[in-house]
Design a protein around this motif. Structure first.
Motif, PDB file in Angstrom:
ATOM      1  N   GLY A   1      40.428  40.605  51.092  1.00 45.98           N
ATOM      2  CA  GLY A   1      40.667  39.573  50.084  1.00 45.98           C
ATOM      3  C   GLY A   1      39.678  39.652  48.940  1.00 45.98           C
ATOM      4  N   GLY A   2      39.207  38.495  48.512  1.00 52.38           N
ATOM      5  CA  GLY A   2      38.326  38.446  47.354  1.00 52.38           C
ATOM      6  C   GLY A   2      38.980  37.690  46.223  1.00 52.38           C
ATOM      7  N   LYS A   3      38.183  37.253  45.288  1.00 56.32           N
ATOM      8  CA  LYS A   3      38.688  36.402  44.209  1.00 56.32           C
ATOM      9  C   LYS A   3      39.279  37.199  43.054  1.00 56.32           C
ATOM     10  CE  LYS A   3      35.136  33.086  45.463  1.00 56.32           C
ATOM     11  NZ  LYS A   3      34.620  33.976  46.537  1.00 56.32           N
ATOM     12  N   ARG A   4      38.984  38.493  42.970  1.00 57.13           N
ATOM     13  CA  ARG A   4      39.464  39.344  41.882  1.00 57.13           C
ATOM     14  C   ARG A   4      39.065  38.759  40.518  1.00 57.13           C
ATOM     15  NH1 ARG A   4      40.093  41.890  46.093  1.00 57.13           N
ATOM     16  NH2 ARG A   4      42.053  42.834  46.792  1.00 57.13           N
ATOM     17  N   VAL A   5      37.849  38.248  40.445  1.00 60.98           N
ATOM     18  CA  VAL A   5      37.356  37.624  39.218  1.00 60.98           C
ATOM     19  C   VAL A   5      37.379  38.610  38.056  1.00 60.98           C
ATOM     20  CG1 VAL A   5      35.264  36.733  38.116  1.00 60.98           C
ATOM     21  CG2 VAL A   5      35.980  35.841  40.332  1.00 60.98           C
ATOM     22  N   ARG A   6      36.937  39.823  38.283  1.00 64.79           N
ATOM     23  CA  ARG A   6      36.795  40.789  37.190  1.00 64.79           C
ATOM     24  C   ARG A   6      38.138  41.225  36.617  1.00 64.79           C
ATOM     25  NH1 ARG A   6      33.398  40.313  40.876  1.00 64.79           N
ATOM     26  NH2 ARG A   6      31.146  40.305  40.485  1.00 64.79           N
ATOM     27  N   PRO A   7      39.107  41.647  37.439  1.00 60.77           N
ATOM     28  CA  PRO A   7      40.410  41.984  36.852  1.00 60.77           C
ATOM     29  C   PRO A   7      41.109  40.781  36.232  1.00 60.77           C
ATOM     30  CG  PRO A   7      40.497  42.107  39.255  1.00 60.77           C
ATOM     31  CD  PRO A   7      39.061  41.970  38.881  1.00 60.77           C
ATOM     32  N   LEU A   8      40.926  39.621  36.829  1.00 60.84           N
ATOM     33  CA  LEU A   8      41.513  38.409  36.247  1.00 60.84           C
ATOM     34  C   LEU A   8      40.976  38.171  34.846  1.00 60.84           C
ATOM     35  CD1 LEU A   8      43.217  35.831  36.467  1.00 60.84           C
ATOM     36  CD2 LEU A   8      41.255  34.726  37.539  1.00 60.84           C
ATOM     37  N   LEU A   9      39.681  38.398  34.667  1.00 62.18           N
ATOM     38  CA  LEU A   9      39.081  38.192  33.356  1.00 62.18           C
ATOM     39  C   LEU A   9      39.569  39.246  32.363  1.00 62.18           C
ATOM     40  CD1 LEU A   9      37.251  36.523  31.606  1.00 62.18           C
ATOM     41  CD2 LEU A   9      35.290  37.817  32.466  1.00 62.18           C
ATOM     42  N   VAL A  10      39.786  40.478  32.820  1.00 59.42           N
ATOM     43  CA  VAL A  10      40.364  41.502  31.945  1.00 59.42           C
ATOM     44  C   VAL A  10      41.718  41.025  31.417  1.00 59.42           C
ATOM     45  CG1 VAL A  10      41.312  43.846  31.809  1.00 59.42           C
ATOM     46  CG2 VAL A  10      39.198  43.436  33.076  1.00 59.42           C
ATOM     47  N   LEU A  11      42.566  40.569  32.322  1.00 60.22           N
ATOM     48  CA  LEU A  11      43.905  40.133  31.941  1.00 60.22           C
ATOM     49  C   LEU A  11      43.859  38.921  31.012  1.00 60.22           C
ATOM     50  CD1 LEU A  11      45.775  40.443  35.370  1.00 60.22           C
ATOM     51  CD2 LEU A  11      45.597  42.142  33.547  1.00 60.22           C
TER      52      LEU A  11
ATOM     53  N   PRO B   1      48.639  42.204  24.882  1.00 59.34           N
ATOM     54  CA  PRO B   1      48.180  41.852  26.234  1.00 59.34           C
ATOM     55  C   PRO B   1      48.877  42.630  27.343  1.00 59.34           C
ATOM     56  CG  PRO B   1      49.567  40.121  25.328  1.00 59.34           C
ATOM     57  CD  PRO B   1      49.287  41.063  24.200  1.00 59.34           C
ATOM     58  N   ALA B   2      50.046  43.206  27.039  1.00 52.92           N
ATOM     59  CA  ALA B   2      50.793  43.959  28.056  1.00 52.92           C
ATOM     60  C   ALA B   2      50.549  45.458  27.955  1.00 52.92           C
ATOM     61  CB  ALA B   2      52.281  43.663  27.934  1.00 52.92           C
ATOM     62  N   ASP B   3      49.585  45.880  27.157  1.00 50.72           N
ATOM     63  CA  ASP B   3      49.283  47.308  27.032  1.00 50.72           C
ATOM     64  C   ASP B   3      48.919  47.884  28.406  1.00 50.72           C
ATOM     65  OD1 ASP B   3      48.286  49.373  24.653  1.00 50.72           O
ATOM     66  OD2 ASP B   3      47.225  49.641  26.549  1.00 50.72           O
ATOM     67  N   PRO B   4      49.440  49.069  28.747  1.00 51.42           N
ATOM     68  CA  PRO B   4      49.125  49.665  30.058  1.00 51.42           C
ATOM     69  C   PRO B   4      47.626  49.838  30.292  1.00 51.42           C
ATOM     70  CG  PRO B   4      50.934  50.840  29.013  1.00 51.42           C
ATOM     71  CD  PRO B   4      50.413  49.883  27.986  1.00 51.42           C
ATOM     72  N   GLY B   5      46.866  50.033  29.215  1.00 52.65           N
ATOM     73  CA  GLY B   5      45.422  50.186  29.359  1.00 52.65           C
ATOM     74  C   GLY B   5      44.756  48.953  29.931  1.00 52.65           C
ATOM     75  N   VAL B   6      45.361  47.799  29.740  1.00 58.85           N
ATOM     76  CA  VAL B   6      44.803  46.554  30.282  1.00 58.85           C
ATOM     77  C   VAL B   6      44.815  46.596  31.809  1.00 58.85           C
ATOM     78  CG1 VAL B   6      45.128  44.048  30.452  1.00 58.85           C
ATOM     79  CG2 VAL B   6      45.432  45.197  28.236  1.00 58.85           C
ATOM     80  N   ILE B   7      45.927  47.019  32.379  1.00 58.72           N
ATOM     81  CA  ILE B   7      46.038  47.108  33.842  1.00 58.72           C
ATOM     82  C   ILE B   7      45.076  48.154  34.385  1.00 58.72           C
ATOM     83  CG2 ILE B   7      47.569  47.636  35.778  1.00 58.72           C
ATOM     84  CD1 ILE B   7      48.181  44.982  34.420  1.00 58.72           C
TER      85      ILE B   7
END
Length: 310
Positions: A30-40, A49-55
């Motif tokens: 699990g985990g909160k996924r804080v960092r990817p959430l902040l990227v998004l 915001p939907a650029d593939p580079g974001v993911i």
């Protein structure tokens, strides 16, 4: 986030089944996924915001974070992580260290897909992260403020990667240069506040709430904000606590006593107040972001970091 989770599951796969199992271990916990959430979230401040580079960037920062956890648990000799056995406890230190290295290499492969600027940013971030970890093991120099030293450690080992998360989101989402700078500063402050909240939770929460062994840093003699604030006390009533904080707390009884005294000490509230103040400072950086749902979410994110209980 569902797409990020799917991509992450693919990125931790190896041609060797055991490596895949070890690399998936903490992610599956699990985990909160804080960092990817902040990227998004930061990407929503731009035109793409939907650029593939974001993911891809979201996966980069989470893989980097996961890798650091494997190494952290070896350094801390931690038995629990996210409510599950740590990798070093389930296997051994060698497996945990090499699995962390594997995940760092996977994050580097992905970063290369994002271009030279992203590689430079990632390298600078990794330098700061490692410097922070090393600084944490170095004694405070003569005349140096222990709290300032520690805050510098936190900015390196935690703030740097969360700052990069916000920066990546803004860059690959197509935000303006002003917004990119503001979100990088916001991420640095929020990231440090996130670590300081962890410091408080390490003392205040039990393992059921936090998914970690309580008082791990305290047992290992790692200074944290509440401990450093308590150690600055000159109140005679704190004599016993100060003795314990300078003692070997590998003994279970002494460790439990130190935890009990710290949990009721005014330093805990001072530490909480400091973190809330950091969240307010982070929100000030958002003035360049137009009012609306995205800015509201970023402000709420900062508040959540400051007041979380797990």
């Amino acid at each position: 986030m569902a797409l990020v989770e799917k991509e992450l599951a693919g990125h931790v796969r190896s041609r060797a089944a055991f490596v895949t199992e070890a690399a998936s271990h903490l992610m599956a916990a699990g985990g909160k996924r804080v960092r990817p959430l902040l990227v998004l979230l930061a990407a929503e401040t731009g035109e793409r915001p939907a650029d593939p580079g974001v993911i891809t960037a979201a996966c980069v920062v989470e893989l980097t974070h996961l890798a650091s956890l494997y190494h952290d648990d070896v350094m801390d000799e931690a038995a629990l992580r996210r409510g599950a056995d740590s990798a070093n406890a389930r296997w051994d230190n060698h497996v945990a260290i090499l699995t962390g290295d594997f995940l760092f290499s996977k994050s580097s492969e992905l970063t290369a897909e994002l271009g030279a600027d992203a590689v430079r940013i990632q390298a600078q971030t990794f330098t700061r992260l490692v410097e922070g970890q090393i600084q944490e093991t170095v004694a405070v120099g003569p005349g140096e403020d222990p709290i300032e030293h520690y805050l510098d450690v936190v900015a390196g080992k935690t703030g740097s990667l969360i700052a990069t998360s916000a920066r990546y989101g803004a860059i690959f989402g197509g935000a303006t240069a002003d917004v990119q700078r503001a979100l990088t500063e916001y991420g640095e402050i929020v990231g440090s506040a996130f670590q300081l909240s962890d410091d408080i939770l390490d003392i205040a929460s039990d393992s059921v709430e936090s998914g970690k062994t309580p008082g791990t840093d305290l047992r290992e003699g790692v200074p944290t904000l509440p401990v450093l604030m308590a150690k600055a006390s000159t109140d005679p009533a704190d004599t016993r606590l100060l003795e314990l904080l300078d003692a070997d707390l590998s003994d279970d009884a002494l460790h439990a006593e130190a935890l009990r005294l710290l949990r009721t000490h005014p330093a805990m509230q001072r530490a909480r107040d400091y973190v809330v103040g950091q969240a307010a400072e982070a929100k000030e950086r958002l003035n360049v972001v137009p009012p609306g749902a995205v800015r509201d979410a970023l402000e709420a994110f900062a508040d959540l970091v400051a007041t979380r209980t797990s």
